[in-house]
Design an enzyme around this catalytic site. Structure first.
Site, PDB file in Angstrom:
ATOM      1  N   HIS A   1     -30.863  71.631  10.616  1.00  0.00           N
ATOM      2  CA  HIS A   1     -29.656  70.943  11.090  1.00  0.00           C
ATOM      3  C   HIS A   1     -28.631  71.943  11.596  1.00  0.00           C
ATOM      4  CE1 HIS A   1     -29.020  71.877   6.808  1.00  0.00           C
ATOM      5  NE2 HIS A   1     -27.730  71.981   7.079  1.00  0.00           N
TER       6      HIS A   1
ATOM      7  N   HIS B   1     -24.469  72.353  12.001  1.00  0.00           N
ATOM      8  CA  HIS B   1     -23.127  71.846  11.703  1.00  0.00           C
ATOM      9  C   HIS B   1     -22.295  71.959  12.979  1.00  0.00           C
ATOM     10  CE1 HIS B   1     -23.316  72.030   7.178  1.00  0.00           C
ATOM     11  NE2 HIS B   1     -24.306  72.870   7.457  1.00  0.00           N
TER      12      HIS B   1
HETATM   13  P1  5GP Z   1     -26.340  73.206   4.394  1.00  0.00           P
HETATM   14  O1  5GP Z   1     -25.573  73.943   3.322  1.00  0.00           O
HETATM   15  O2  5GP Z   1     -27.741  72.887   3.969  1.00  0.00           O
HETATM   16  O3  5GP Z   1     -26.260  73.891   5.730  1.00  0.00           O
HETATM   17  O4  5GP Z   1     -25.519  71.866   4.603  1.00  0.00           O
HETATM   18  C1  5GP Z   1     -25.883  70.639   4.070  1.00  0.00           C
HETATM   19  C2  5GP Z   1     -24.758  69.663   4.400  1.00  0.00           C
HETATM   20  O5  5GP Z   1     -25.230  68.372   4.143  1.00  0.00           O
HETATM   21  C3  5GP Z   1     -23.502  69.866   3.539  1.00  0.00           C
HETATM   22  O6  5GP Z   1     -22.390  70.149   4.386  1.00  0.00           O
HETATM   23  C4  5GP Z   1     -23.341  68.533   2.809  1.00  0.00           C
HETATM   24  O7  5GP Z   1     -22.000  68.099   2.711  1.00  0.00           O
HETATM   25  C5  5GP Z   1     -24.167  67.582   3.652  1.00  0.00           C
HETATM   26  N1  5GP Z   1     -24.777  66.504   2.897  1.00  0.00           N
HETATM   27  C6  5GP Z   1     -25.481  66.624   1.739  1.00  0.00           C
HETATM   28  N2  5GP Z   1     -25.900  65.420   1.336  1.00  0.00           N
HETATM   29  C7  5GP Z   1     -25.454  64.520   2.257  1.00  0.00           C
HETATM   30  C8  5GP Z   1     -25.578  63.087   2.374  1.00  0.00           C
HETATM   31  O8  5GP Z   1     -26.179  62.403   1.556  1.00  0.00           O
HETATM   32  N3  5GP Z   1     -25.004  62.515   3.460  1.00  0.00           N
HETATM   33  C9  5GP Z   1     -24.332  63.261   4.403  1.00  0.00           C
HETATM   34  N4  5GP Z   1     -23.788  62.588   5.436  1.00  0.00           N
HETATM   35  N5  5GP Z   1     -24.186  64.591   4.317  1.00  0.00           N
HETATM   36  C10 5GP Z   1     -24.746  65.211   3.259  1.00  0.00           C
END
Ligand code: 5GP
Ligand code: ZN
Length: 137
Positions: A98, A100
């Protein structure tokens, strides 16, 4: 299926979707760094960016472009960060590829400043050779 983003894509867990197409789905991050902080994820499950087939990655990036433009226009942001964490050490919590998309404003202070360093003698040439050789593989 334990991957939380796969469960979101299947509709098992609700999400605030802003866009979707054959390769990508975009939804609002549940814990945003700023209003409009959006995640654009691959429709298929892959853990790391370098594991995504080229056609899917091209589709993902096309969606990233479209949603970036929409966020800047809709939130009147002054700029936007694109960020893809890959691996736990890089801050990746959800192991499903993903990006951001984080709208930015002057003085918002939501991302830490980088702390750049200098190369030691010979260090740059050594890492250059390793990476360029690996690119050729
Ligand atoms: P990472 O740290 O893996 O790059 O980011 C994961 C992102 O996913 C985090 O910013 C977190 O807030 C978001 N996230 C985690 N669980 C959920 C969810 O159930 N729904 C949504 N919309 N975002 C999520
Ligand atoms: Zn997944």
């Amino acid at each position: 299926m334990s991957c939380i983003f796969c469960r979101i894509l299947q509709g098992e867990i609700p999400s605030a979707r802003v866009y979707e197409d054959a390769h990508a789905v975009a939804f609002l991050d549940i814990n945003p760094l700023a209003p409009g902080h959006t995640l654009v994820v691959t429709r298929n499950h892959h853990s790391r960016v370098w594991e995504v087939p080229e056609a899917e990655l091209a589709g993902l990036m096309a969606a990233v472009k479209r949603v970036s433009r929409a966020i800047v226009s809709a939130t009147r942001a002054e700029g936007l960060n694109l960020l893809a964490n890959n691996g736990p050490v890089a801050g990746q919590v959800v192991p499903h590829v993903h990006f951001h998309l984080i709208p930015r404003r002057n003085g918002d202070g939501i991302l830490p400043e980088w702390k750049p360093r200098e190369y030691q003698p010979g260090e740059m040439d050594a890492v250059l050779k390793k990476i360029s050789d690996a690119c050729a593989e």
